[in-house]
Design a protein around this motif. Structure first.
Motif, PDB file in Angstrom:
ATOM      1  N   THR A 188      -4.799   1.857  11.854  1.00  0.00           N
ATOM      2  CA  THR A 188      -6.167   1.683  12.336  1.00  0.00           C
ATOM      3  C   THR A 188      -6.681   0.280  12.031  1.00  0.00           C
ATOM      4  N   GLN A 189      -6.476  -0.171  10.793  1.00  0.00           N
ATOM      5  CA  GLN A 189      -6.932  -1.503  10.408  1.00  0.00           C
ATOM      6  C   GLN A 189      -6.231  -2.585  11.225  1.00  0.00           C
ATOM      7  N   MET A 242      -1.944   5.936   8.490  1.00  0.00           N
ATOM      8  CA  MET A 242      -3.009   6.019   9.493  1.00  0.00           C
ATOM      9  C   MET A 242      -4.026   4.902   9.266  1.00  0.00           C
ATOM     10  N   SER A 243      -4.381   4.679   8.013  1.00  0.00           N
ATOM     11  CA  SER A 243      -5.334   3.624   7.665  1.00  0.00           C
ATOM     12  C   SER A 243      -4.791   2.251   8.043  1.00  0.00           C
ATOM     13  N   LEU A 244      -3.530   2.007   7.725  1.00  0.00           N
ATOM     14  CA  LEU A 244      -2.914   0.720   8.050  1.00  0.00           C
ATOM     15  C   LEU A 244      -2.872   0.482   9.558  1.00  0.00           C
ATOM     16  N   ARG A 301       0.803  -1.225   0.000  1.00  0.00           N
ATOM     17  CA  ARG A 301       0.000   0.000   0.000  1.00  0.00           C
ATOM     18  C   ARG A 301       0.832   1.269   0.000  1.00  0.00           C
ATOM     19  N   PRO A 327      -1.931   9.478   5.193  1.00  0.00           N
ATOM     20  CA  PRO A 327      -3.242   8.835   5.273  1.00  0.00           C
ATOM     21  C   PRO A 327      -3.176   7.317   5.109  1.00  0.00           C
ATOM     22  N   VAL A 328      -2.239   6.854   4.306  1.00  0.00           N
ATOM     23  CA  VAL A 328      -2.091   5.413   4.110  1.00  0.00           C
ATOM     24  C   VAL A 328      -1.612   4.758   5.404  1.00  0.00           C
ATOM     25  N   TRP A 383      -2.069  10.146  16.055  1.00  0.00           N
ATOM     26  CA  TRP A 383      -2.516   8.919  16.712  1.00  0.00           C
ATOM     27  C   TRP A 383      -2.661   9.139  18.221  1.00  0.00           C
TER      28      TRP A 383
END
Length: 73
Positions: free
Chosen positions: A25-26, A21-23, A7, A18-19, A69
């Motif tokens: 969070t997931q 943060m998404s990773l 990613r 943003p990538v 975070w």
């Protein structure tokens, strides 16, 4: 970690935030926690082959993500 590499491939500077943060969070939603050593390894791979300037941008992005975070917690 493989997903993180896939990613983030080709992403630079602010596009990484943003990538990442998404990773994070997931991963947290799935109960996955990266150790400090694992995060260091991921960042080393992200910086590999990049200019000093781009490596500095990655470091700035990491600081931004860490600050964002901490605010979420």
């Amino acid at each position: 970690m493989k997903t993180a590499f896939e990613r983030t491939r080709g992403k630079t500077g602010r596009n990484l935030a943003p990538v990442m943060m998404s990773l994070i969070t997931q991963a947290n939603q799935k109960g996955i926690r990266f150790s400090e050593e694992e995060m260091t390894l991921i960042l080393q791979f992200l910086k590999e082959g990049k200019s000093q300037e781009e490596q500095a941008r990655i470091d700035q992005m990491v600081a931004f993500v860490n600050a964002a975070w901490k605010k979420r917690m």
